[in-house]
Structures are given as C-alpha cells and as structure tokens.
Motif scaffolding. Structure first.
Motif, PDB file in Angstrom:
ATOM      1  N   GLY A  17       0.813  -1.202   0.000  1.00 29.92           N
ATOM      2  CA  GLY A  17       0.000   0.000   0.000  1.00 29.92           C
ATOM      3  C   GLY A  17       0.846   1.251   0.000  1.00 29.92           C
ATOM      4  N   LEU A  18       0.201   2.393   0.190  1.00 28.74           N
ATOM      5  CA  LEU A  18       0.859   3.689   0.269  1.00 28.74           C
ATOM      6  C   LEU A  18       0.826   4.150   1.721  1.00 28.74           C
ATOM      7  CD1 LEU A  18      -0.022   3.494  -2.790  1.00 28.74           C
ATOM      8  CD2 LEU A  18      -0.093   5.971  -2.777  1.00 28.74           C
ATOM      9  N   PHE A  19       1.982   4.435   2.299  1.00 27.60           N
ATOM     10  CA  PHE A  19       2.002   4.790   3.713  1.00 27.60           C
ATOM     11  C   PHE A  19       3.246   5.607   4.039  1.00 27.60           C
ATOM     12  CE2 PHE A  19       3.909   0.656   3.044  1.00 27.60           C
ATOM     13  CZ  PHE A  19       5.084   0.676   3.781  1.00 27.60           C
ATOM     14  N   ASN A  20       3.126   6.394   5.105  1.00 28.37           N
ATOM     15  CA  ASN A  20       4.271   7.075   5.699  1.00 28.37           C
ATOM     16  C   ASN A  20       4.862   6.166   6.762  1.00 28.37           C
ATOM     17  OD1 ASN A  20       4.479   9.639   4.379  1.00 28.37           O
ATOM     18  ND2 ASN A  20       2.589  10.251   5.410  1.00 28.37           N
ATOM     19  N   LEU A  21       6.176   6.072   6.771  1.00 29.49           N
ATOM     20  CA  LEU A  21       6.867   5.192   7.714  1.00 29.49           C
ATOM     21  C   LEU A  21       7.804   6.012   8.578  1.00 29.49           C
ATOM     22  CD1 LEU A  21       7.664   2.311   8.698  1.00 29.49           C
ATOM     23  CD2 LEU A  21       9.435   2.345   6.924  1.00 29.49           C
ATOM     24  N   GLU A  22       7.729   5.791   9.877  1.00 30.65           N
ATOM     25  CA  GLU A  22       8.606   6.470  10.834  1.00 30.65           C
ATOM     26  C   GLU A  22       9.079   5.469  11.872  1.00 30.65           C
ATOM     27  OE1 GLU A  22       8.409   9.927  14.330  1.00 30.65           O
ATOM     28  OE2 GLU A  22       6.804   9.764  12.835  1.00 30.65           O
ATOM     29  N   GLN A  23      10.384   5.396  12.061  1.00 30.58           N
ATOM     30  CA  GLN A  23      10.916   4.557  13.128  1.00 30.58           C
ATOM     31  C   GLN A  23      11.005   5.383  14.399  1.00 30.58           C
ATOM     32  OE1 GLN A  23      14.630   2.564  12.387  1.00 30.58           O
ATOM     33  NE2 GLN A  23      14.593   1.476  14.345  1.00 30.58           N
ATOM     34  N   ILE A  24      10.359   4.898  15.454  1.00 31.15           N
ATOM     35  CA  ILE A  24      10.274   5.642  16.709  1.00 31.15           C
ATOM     36  C   ILE A  24      11.412   5.281  17.647  1.00 31.15           C
ATOM     37  CG2 ILE A  24       8.786   6.175  18.662  1.00 31.15           C
ATOM     38  CD1 ILE A  24       6.412   5.232  16.986  1.00 31.15           C
ATOM     39  N   SER A  25      11.724   3.992  17.706  1.00 31.98           N
ATOM     40  CA  SER A  25      12.686   3.527  18.701  1.00 31.98           C
ATOM     41  C   SER A  25      13.353   2.258  18.204  1.00 31.98           C
ATOM     42  CB  SER A  25      11.968   3.261  20.042  1.00 31.98           C
ATOM     43  OG  SER A  25      12.846   2.711  20.997  1.00 31.98           O
ATOM     44  N   GLY A  26      14.481   1.926  18.829  1.00 34.67           N
ATOM     45  CA  GLY A  26      15.154   0.678  18.538  1.00 34.67           C
ATOM     46  C   GLY A  26      16.349   0.822  17.624  1.00 34.67           C
ATOM     47  N   PRO A  27      17.070  -0.279  17.377  1.00 34.53           N
ATOM     48  CA  PRO A  27      18.213  -0.251  16.460  1.00 34.53           C
ATOM     49  C   PRO A  27      17.791   0.165  15.065  1.00 34.53           C
ATOM     50  CG  PRO A  27      18.150  -2.313  17.717  1.00 34.53           C
ATOM     51  CD  PRO A  27      16.869  -1.604  17.981  1.00 34.53           C
ATOM     52  N   SER A  68      24.311  -5.133  19.390  1.00 38.55           N
ATOM     53  CA  SER A  68      24.875  -5.742  20.599  1.00 38.55           C
ATOM     54  C   SER A  68      24.356  -5.083  21.872  1.00 38.55           C
ATOM     55  CB  SER A  68      26.403  -5.650  20.565  1.00 38.55           C
ATOM     56  OG  SER A  68      26.813  -4.289  20.464  1.00 38.55           O
ATOM     57  N   ILE A  69      23.691  -3.948  21.722  1.00 39.13           N
ATOM     58  CA  ILE A  69      23.170  -3.219  22.879  1.00 39.13           C
ATOM     59  C   ILE A  69      21.824  -3.811  23.285  1.00 39.13           C
ATOM     60  CG2 ILE A  69      22.462  -0.971  23.765  1.00 39.13           C
ATOM     61  CD1 ILE A  69      24.287   0.309  21.700  1.00 39.13           C
ATOM     62  N   LYS A  70      21.704  -4.235  24.530  1.00 35.78           N
ATOM     63  CA  LYS A  70      20.457  -4.775  25.042  1.00 35.78           C
ATOM     64  C   LYS A  70      19.591  -3.641  25.595  1.00 35.78           C
ATOM     65  CE  LYS A  70      22.409  -9.286  26.254  1.00 35.78           C
ATOM     66  NZ  LYS A  70      22.566 -10.304  27.324  1.00 35.78           N
ATOM     67  N   SER A  71      18.317  -3.700  25.300  1.00 38.26           N
ATOM     68  CA  SER A  71      17.405  -2.654  25.762  1.00 38.26           C
ATOM     69  C   SER A  71      16.079  -3.289  26.139  1.00 38.26           C
ATOM     70  CB  SER A  71      17.201  -1.592  24.683  1.00 38.26           C
ATOM     71  OG  SER A  71      16.651  -2.172  23.512  1.00 38.26           O
ATOM     72  N   SER A  72      15.265  -2.536  26.851  1.00 39.17           N
ATOM     73  CA  SER A  72      13.948  -3.007  27.270  1.00 39.17           C
ATOM     74  C   SER A  72      12.967  -1.844  27.174  1.00 39.17           C
ATOM     75  CB  SER A  72      13.998  -3.554  28.697  1.00 39.17           C
ATOM     76  OG  SER A  72      14.423  -2.541  29.598  1.00 39.17           O
ATOM     77  N   ALA A  79      10.148  -7.880  24.231  1.00 44.55           N
ATOM     78  CA  ALA A  79      11.376  -7.085  24.270  1.00 44.55           C
ATOM     79  C   ALA A  79      12.452  -7.754  25.112  1.00 44.55           C
ATOM     80  CB  ALA A  79      11.068  -5.687  24.805  1.00 44.55           C
ATOM     81  N   LYS A  80      12.034  -8.374  26.202  1.00 44.57           N
ATOM     82  CA  LYS A  80      13.007  -9.023  27.082  1.00 44.57           C
ATOM     83  C   LYS A  80      13.619 -10.263  26.427  1.00 44.57           C
ATOM     84  CE  LYS A  80      13.458 -11.037  31.715  1.00 44.57           C
ATOM     85  NZ  LYS A  80      12.745 -11.362  32.991  1.00 44.57           N
TER      86      LYS A  80
END
Length: 584
Positions: free
Chosen positions: A140-150, A184-188, A219-220
C-alpha cells in the motif's frame, strides 16, 4: 312476558355519585391481592439474582481475564501450525481496534520472531513492534517512521529515527520490506514508554493489562524491539488515477494484490484466519503478508557483495574522477529496482552524502522524467521508495526524443542526444555517475548498447538477468568478448570521427541474477501513464484531485489556441484524429 324495568341504583363514592352500570372503581381498587403477591415474589427473585451476581462478580472477572489471555488464535491471524517456517522468517500478528478477545501464546513470543502490529483502522494508523533481524512486508501507500530501537532499513536505505518517509509499495512492483538490524546493545521497554507510544501517535491500545505485558516479554526475550509508526499516505497523482482512470489494469497496477480470497468483512474472523495466501487487510488499500518473503525484494548474497564493493569504492575514492556504473539488462530484469537500491545504499551508507548524477538513456521507462526523454539528473540526495512516478525530478538537462523506441533511421539522433548530455556533465564535479539503459537485447538495441559503452567508458558494468526459468526476455552477455564483435553504427562513428575498430574493454563486468518473478501484462504502459499523471499533477497544489485543464484557464496567463503549436514526430496523423492526439 316483558321484563320489569330495573330501578336505577346510585352508588355514592368519595369522588362522586355514579350509576351502578357506569361505575368504574379507582385503579387501586382493581388490583387483586393475588397479583400483588405475584409481583412481590418476582421482585424478591430478581433481587436474589442480582445479589448472587454481585457475589460472584470478582470470580467471573478473573475467569474472563484468563479466558482472554489464553485465547488469542483469532487475533493471531497469521498463525498456522502446519507451516514449516523458514529460520529467518517471522510471524506477523495484527491487533485491530475492531476485533476483540485475542490471546498471545507466551511460547510463541519467546521462541519465534513475533511481530506485533496494533491497528487503528478508523484513523488509518498503526504501531509495529518488531524484534531484531526481521522482515516486514506491507502493501500500500504509507508514511513510515521509526520511533525507537536499532536502526532499520528499507530497500538499502538506513532509516533515521523520528523521520517520516513516504513508501509506495504498489501491487505492480516488487515489495520493499522493512528489515530490522541486529545490535549488541540490550534494551527493554517499560510500561510508561509503551503507553506513550500509543498516546503520542493516537493508536488505541486494546486490553492494556494484557498487551503491555506481552510487549515487555517480547522485548526481554529478544533484547529489545524496533518500533515503527505507519499511517496512510495520500498523493495527488494516485488519487487522480483512482478518480479518472477506470481501467482494470490501472486498478491492478495500483492496489490489486492478486488475492481473491481476501475477505474485507471483519465480522467473519474464521475466513480471514483461513486465508491461504496469507494477506491481511489493515485498512482499505493497505495490508500485510504473512510470508514476509512473499513477492518482496530479496537479493542474493552476490548482489549484496557487489553493491557493498561499489559503496566501498565510492567511500575510498581519492581522485576527482567520478565512479561510473553502467547498468544494463533485458526488459523486466529489475534494472530500475536495483538502481534505486544502489542509490539508497550510496546515499545512506557512505561517510558523507555523495554527489550522485543519473544519466537516463531509457526512453521507454525513464526513472525521473516522463517517458520519451533522455535526461541528466543531479543532486539526488533523498531515498527512492517507489516507482518512477513517485519521485519525478526536474532534470539538469533533457532532450525529448518523442518515442519509446529507436527506429533504425533514428539511431544517430538518439546517440547524439546521449553524447551531448555526457559532454555537458564533464565540466561538473560529481562522485558517482549511474547510467540507465533500455532493455532492448537484440538488433538495434545491441548497436546502441555497444556505442554507449564505448562513449561512456564505465568503470563497472552490471548486467542484470532474472533468475526465473520462465523469463522470456533475453540479452547476450555484455562482456569483453562480446564487445569486440558487437555491431556498430557506421554513420554515428563517421560523423563523430570515432575509429570503426575502437572498443572499450577496461570495465569490471558482473552478471547478477535478480529475483524477478511477478509480472503484469501491460505493466510498462501503465508505468508510463502513471508518470504522466504524476508529472501533470504537479500543477495542482490546492486540491487532492487533478481537474481537467480547462478548469485552470484563470491560472494560465496565455491560453489561446492561436498561440499554441502542436507538432507530431515520427508519424503522420490524419487531421480528424488531431483532437484525440491532443487529449493523449
């Protein structure tokens, strides 16, 4: 015998005097003691039932909560225990605000790469929580934004956090998948973070006491998640095509996912779960695939290796001479798709944004201009996420050839236009020069290919060929041996004083197999039509729908037919057809 006349009996009450036959006692006098007892019994019974329900309410709430937690197979629309999933594949789960009572299986959260997609179908928004090293295939047609994470990537481009990108994943194109990277960075994620995602992006979170815990467990178990925001994208040229183009081919080119089994009725969850093609609609014109490799671009390790080598050579380049990459291949071999991938790689994975120049010699399916033109485009700094109609640019210099193919008597005209553009760019400084060619793999097309290589003298020549055994378009290997015996244009060489035996053989040749499997009859024609829609829709800035040209008379300073000249190239048209030609 006649009846004796009855003496009227008068009854005296507190409200007046009445004849006996007209007397109607007050309402309270008509209620019998038996009815009163029955009513009292019913009221007592109702009170007893309410009291009992109040006493068992807490137990029922606990049972309902357990039932919701242990019951998610309806929500997990893409769960199929009979499928043998690939090692790198992931499971895509959709939680919509229109659906209720879904369960998440804790084992699937920890043992598989489970992607959670929370959809607000009314506002056409969604939040996606994905583990690392996963693929997400949306149509489809969409706007994509990454909010958080690697950092994640799409079609070779590394996404920047909190920046929105327009994505045009049309049904006629190979799908560009969102690929999450490893880290390699662990996050929660804590509860406040998760709630803020839903609140800030206006996506409803159903059953928060259940799904917040599920997101935290996910996430864990995967040492962190990448969070994406998706919303519907509307553009003038797409809306205009939908409004005025009633062709079934146009609908197929835009939005048909070739999935007749997709059921849009949200009341019948079972049919959606049993969808054999694994497609789930998020909202009208937008959906996702169960199999994240279905129709998506998945280049081979060889293509990745060659592309990374080009990026490395571009990054470590010390001379002022540009790196010249010549891309060729038969029709529908994936040249345009790969060129976008290469551009996205170069502008996002180098130390600084390189100066990319694009010499477009493909008059049949031009990349940045309407078809029929040979163009030179520079200052390419933004990623390309869609077909050519989604990223038209004003060329630095362009020649209108007026046709989508080159006849034998027009070879010199075509080659001369290319030579003029190539000579024009010699005085400008740029880091990377990309050459896009036609997919003509025989006769005149090979003559043009030979002359272009000898004119431009590329550093790297990439020839693309479909890996599909049913691929019907062919082209010989454009290697050094072929170049020595290739046909030439005598007239072009004589006029430009080029030796007849001259041949360029100093380029690095790479034959790459592309995963092109999906083809639509008439796709090239529809791609050209879409470019024209997009080109002329740039006139419209106030409304979403492009109106007929006559509605713009007040905005055009000179609009009189005596000041308009129309020229037709390459063929003679009878006067009675001129108005049809003018209408396109």
């Amino acid at each position: 015998m006649k009846k004796s006349k009855e003496i009227p009996v008068i009854v005296e009450t507190t409200v007046g005097k009445f004849l006996l036959r007209d007397f109607r006692p007050p309402i309270q006098l008509r209620t019998s003691p038996r009815k009163i007892k029955t009513k009292i019994k019913k009221d007592i019974k109702r009170l007893d039932e309410n009291t009992l329900s109040l006493l068992t309410n807490k137990k029922e709430l606990k049972k309902n909560r357990k039932r919701k937690i242990n019951k998610i197979k309806k929500q997990l629309n893409f769960n199929d225990n009979n499928d043998k999933k690939q090692k790198n594949n992931s499971i895509f789960y959709i939680i919509s605000n229109n659906e209720q009572d879904y369960q998440l299986n804790e084992n699937e959260l920890t043992n598989n790469k489970c992607i959670l997609c929370f959809v607000n179908s009314k506002n056409h928004r969604a939040l996606i929580f994905s583990p690392r090293l996963c693929r997400i295939s949306l149509l489809g047609l969409f706007n994509l934004e990454q909010i958080s994470g690697p950092s994640a990537s799409i079609h070779g481009f590394n996404l920047q956090l909190l920046k929105r990108y327009p994505i045009f994943n049309l049904s006629s194109q190979s799908l560009m998948s969102i690929e999450t990277s490893s880290s390699s960075i662990k996050s929660s994620l804590n509860e406040n973070q998760i709630r803020s995602f839903f609140d800030n992006y206006h996506v409803q979170l159903p059953l928060p006491e259940i799904y917040i815990e599920c997101i935290q467990k996910l996430a864990k178990s995967h040492h962190g998640l990448s969070v994406f925001f998706v919303e519907q994208l509307q553009t003038t040229w797409i809306e205009s095509m939908k409004e005025f183009s009633h062709s079934s081919l146009s609908n197929e080119w835009l939005f048909n996912n070739n999935n007749n089994n997709v059921n849009n009725n949200t009341d019948d969850d079972d049919e959606q779960i049993q969808n054999t093609n694994g497609f789930k609609q998020l909202w009208s014109g937008m959906g996702a695939f169960k199999d994240n490799y279905h129709r998506s671009i998945n280049y081979s390790s060889e293509i990745h290796s060659v592309t990374n080598e080009i990026v490395s050579r571009l990054s470590t380049k010390t001379s002022n001479d540009p790196l010249v990459v010549f891309v060729c291949g038969a029709k529908d071999s994936g040249k345009s798709t790969y060129l976008r991938y290469l551009i996205n790689k170069c502008i996002s994975q180098t130390n600084s944004v390189p100066k990319v120049t694009f010499l477009d010699c493909d008059i049949g399916q031009s990349e940045f201009t309407p078809s029929g033109s040979i163009s030179l485009i520079n200052n390419i700094t933004e990623p390309l996420f869609g077909p050519s109609a989604s990223h038209l640019k004003k060329p630095l210099k362009s020649f209108y050839f007026g046709n989508i193919k080159v006849d034998n008597d027009k070879i010199y005209n075509y080659l001369n236009y290319v030579k003029l553009l190539y000579d024009y760019i010699q005085n400008d400084q740029h880091d990377l020069l990309l050459i896009n060619t036609m997919g003509w793999g025989s006769d005149t097309g090979l003559i043009i290919m030979k002359e272009l290589i000898d004119l431009i003298k590329p550093n790297i020549l990439l020839q693309l060929r479909s890996s599909s055994p049913h691929f019907r378009h062919i082209m010989p290997d454009i290697d050094h041996q072929w170049l020595l015996n290739a046909p030439i244009s005598d007239i072009y060489r004589q006029i430009n004083q080029i030796p007849l035996n001259f041949s360029c053989n100093k380029y690095d040749y790479n034959l790459l197999l592309t995963p092109v499997r999906h083809h639509i009859h008439g796709k090239s024609n529809l791609t050209r039509q879409a470019c024209l829609w997009s080109f002329f829709c740039q006139l419209e800035i106030k409304h979403l729908i492009l109106k007929p040209l006559i509605d713009y008379v007040n905005y055009i300073q000179i609009f009189s037919f005596e000041k308009i000249g129309i020229g037709l190239l390459h063929r003679q048209i009878q006067p009675k057809y001129l108005l049809q030609v003018l209408n396109g």
